[in-house]
Scaffold this motif. Sequence first.
Motif, PDB file in Angstrom:
ATOM      1  N   THR A   3     -52.356  56.130  -0.292  1.00  0.00           N
ATOM      2  CA  THR A   3     -53.700  56.306   0.261  1.00  0.00           C
ATOM      3  C   THR A   3     -54.137  57.762   0.244  1.00  0.00           C
ATOM      4  OG1 THR A   3     -52.798  56.504   2.495  1.00  0.00           O
ATOM      5  CG2 THR A   3     -53.460  54.287   1.748  1.00  0.00           C
ATOM      6  N   ARG A  27     -57.418  59.388  -0.233  1.00  0.00           N
ATOM      7  CA  ARG A  27     -58.023  58.869  -1.451  1.00  0.00           C
ATOM      8  C   ARG A  27     -59.358  58.209  -1.113  1.00  0.00           C
ATOM      9  NH1 ARG A  27     -55.048  54.008  -3.917  1.00  0.00           N
ATOM     10  NH2 ARG A  27     -56.810  52.890  -3.040  1.00  0.00           N
ATOM     11  N   THR A  29     -62.738  55.784  -1.169  1.00  0.00           N
ATOM     12  CA  THR A  29     -62.960  54.347  -1.335  1.00  0.00           C
ATOM     13  C   THR A  29     -64.336  54.126  -1.946  1.00  0.00           C
ATOM     14  OG1 THR A  29     -61.585  53.844   0.588  1.00  0.00           O
ATOM     15  CG2 THR A  29     -63.125  52.133  -0.141  1.00  0.00           C
ATOM     16  N   LEU A  36     -63.922  53.610  -8.391  1.00  0.00           N
ATOM     17  CA  LEU A  36     -62.906  54.624  -8.143  1.00  0.00           C
ATOM     18  C   LEU A  36     -62.137  54.838  -9.434  1.00  0.00           C
ATOM     19  CD1 LEU A  36     -61.242  56.453  -6.214  1.00  0.00           C
ATOM     20  CD2 LEU A  36     -59.790  54.456  -5.777  1.00  0.00           C
ATOM     21  N   GLU A  76     -60.458  50.751  -9.049  1.00  0.00           N
ATOM     22  CA  GLU A  76     -61.025  49.910  -8.003  1.00  0.00           C
ATOM     23  C   GLU A  76     -62.547  49.931  -8.135  1.00  0.00           C
ATOM     24  OE1 GLU A  76     -61.122  49.669  -3.079  1.00  0.00           O
ATOM     25  OE2 GLU A  76     -59.728  51.044  -4.099  1.00  0.00           O
ATOM     26  N   GLY A  78     -66.353  48.929  -6.154  1.00  0.00           N
ATOM     27  CA  GLY A  78     -67.000  48.614  -4.899  1.00  0.00           C
ATOM     28  C   GLY A  78     -67.873  47.384  -5.005  1.00  0.00           C
ATOM     29  N   VAL A 108     -64.702  59.128  -6.986  1.00  0.00           N
ATOM     30  CA  VAL A 108     -65.636  58.013  -6.815  1.00  0.00           C
ATOM     31  C   VAL A 108     -66.980  58.398  -7.418  1.00  0.00           C
ATOM     32  CG1 VAL A 108     -67.086  56.877  -5.088  1.00  0.00           C
ATOM     33  CG2 VAL A 108     -64.629  56.831  -4.835  1.00  0.00           C
TER      34      VAL A 108
END
Length: 331
Positions: A3, A27, A29, A36, A76, A78, A108
Amino acid sequence: MSTSMRVVELVRFGDADTAFATRELPRPTPGPGQVLVRVLATSVNPLDLQTRRGDYRDQVALPAVIGNDVSGVVVETGPGAGDFQPGDEVWYMAPVFAGQGAYAEFHVVDQALVAPKPARLSHVEAAALALVGVTAWEALVERAGVRVGERVLVHGGAGGVGAAAVQVAGALGAEVVTTARARDHEFVTGLGADMAIDFSAGDYVPQVRALGGVDVVLDTVGGDTLARSPEVLADRGRVVSIVDIPQPQNLLAAWGVNATYHFLFAGPGRAKLAALGRLVDRGKLRPVIGAVLPLADIAQAHALLEGGSAGEGRGRPRGKIAVAVQLACSR
């Protein structure tokens, strides 16, 4: 997955050897419409040097993570960010003075600013091309509207933006003239310049006038170079400058040739990256990399770009200074 992430923060304005500190931060989000990205490579641009020196201290609150070139892998997405999936290789120019920059292991970004990385480019190569390529494209296509058969003068053709601009202008079907030191003439003609002029050897204006002038001037140098642009323009010529304006300009002469001026601070965008990617795929555009350093050596990367102590004895490397964030330092 951890994280936290490793970043290099700008902790004070000033010299490269005292400006940065390596730290662990949470990290980020991704929010709605964001992705990400695991940052594999970035690069150093003159904007980074100016930011580190404090030229934009009103826009940058310390400590700050700076840097605007990213090439990496989506890890990742969103809510509502359906354009990309984890594992996709991407590249982009991060927004300037907006949130965390690229000197970090993760970043991000809004998915609208991201494009698939050209398969012909490594991550290091993609990171070395993003900002300079976007700047060259916006200057020549979106601002100057370069057309086939026109003559374009690129000041500083051996520099980061200049090297990209020489290639983009040639791909657009223009005749390309560039200014560069004599030692760089073979380099810029290898990029596609039709003529190279040694700006350090005397007045470049008569040589350009002897050609009949130019339709477009792209200035990456500024100062007297920008002020004299009207002297080489054909009627209804266009000038695009990517530098600050340190002195009054020769606007009466510009009026005399019906000139149009654009002062450009390039912005990110997927469409520009996609256009650059098509040029890469066609073999019309390639990054120029002078050195690759690890993220831990970001101060040395700044010194190399400045031509400072890290480059003593061999001079500033030709081309971009790339930074391997989560890669081995190989080209």
